[in-house]
Design a protein around this motif. Sequence first.
Motif, PDB file in Angstrom:
ATOM      1  N   ASN A 256      56.537  18.215 102.919  1.00 34.61           N
ATOM      2  CA  ASN A 256      57.571  18.593 101.956  1.00 34.61           C
ATOM      3  C   ASN A 256      57.563  20.117 101.928  1.00 34.61           C
ATOM      4  N   LEU A 288      62.512  17.583 101.928  1.00 33.44           N
ATOM      5  CA  LEU A 288      61.571  16.871 101.084  1.00 33.44           C
ATOM      6  C   LEU A 288      60.659  15.969 101.893  1.00 33.44           C
ATOM      7  N   ASP A 289      61.122  15.517 103.030  1.00 31.80           N
ATOM      8  CA  ASP A 289      60.354  14.592 103.868  1.00 31.80           C
ATOM      9  C   ASP A 289      60.648  14.887 105.331  1.00 31.80           C
TER      10      ASP A 289
END
Length: 325
Positions: A256, A288-289
């Motif tokens: 992240n 975020l990912d």
Amino acid sequence: MLTYIPADATHATMGYYAFFSPDGIAWTQFGSAPVLPYGDVSNVAYDAARGRYIATTKQRTVDISASPGTNDRMAWVSTSTDFVSWTGPRMAVEGDYRDDEAARGAGGLEAQVYGMPVYPYEGVYLAMPWMFTITDAGANNAGGGPIVPQLATSRDQDLLRWSRPARDPILPLGDAGAWDDSMIFTSSTLQTSAGTVSVYYGGFNVDHGGGPAQTARIGLATWRRDGFVSLRNAGDEPGALTTRLVTYNGSVLHVNTDVMAGGSVRVEVLNSAGAVVATSNPVTGDQLDAQVTWASGVSLASLAGQQVKFRFAVDGADLYSYWIS
């Protein structure tokens, strides 16, 4: 719920009493004795992974504080699997010399822990100790001064060993004249989604010493997911962080991160002997990912179950978290 009831004709013993309800409206007291001693400020959380409740209570010790006539405040922790039988309170977090130096640097006397909700989060424990900077001793052993939440983390299942490397407020006071410019108390649960994490909080426009025209309101604070703190590099010179040994259970490494224009996050995988066994392609952008890919198409599936370290090279980026799936 746990309810503090002072000693009176009905309840001969001061402490926290357990109440149960089928609907959250009508509540029935359990037994005639408190399930936890003392009383004043408490926070309760449920640790689903371990099937237990966590109560943190503010306990005041003997008069060893730097504020004349004001007993020291600390956060103590107890646990229960049935909400009735609790472990005896043990001290978890108290103000230390760093807190006191910061308080004196701001013109105060010392800093104490006024309360501390605990949050089971992604396999670890987070907490928000409410740091009370005492600016004057005041009357009735109470003291005056602002209260703001900070951040603490723990991997200790006994919840007694906590890390507090950053002492800035996790949720700062509002600007002067705002409804929350003097005290902030965070709720006992976090609200999480795929992209955010939030906490409700109560704010006051006067400090602990009280004052005229006091108002209190409820607010909502929201961060990006895992965004409480970050490993930040401003981009003038790359920085690096090497983790401790972790077990590589899975096949994909996730990060992240929020990378500035022209920056990057790169990862090296080191085996238990310290040798580099894989180097990642650069991760860029605000993700975020982000699923890390590896140079030359290397697969890390063969590392499953092995002890490895990750070396993160951060250049112009905020690195918030990493995990393996």
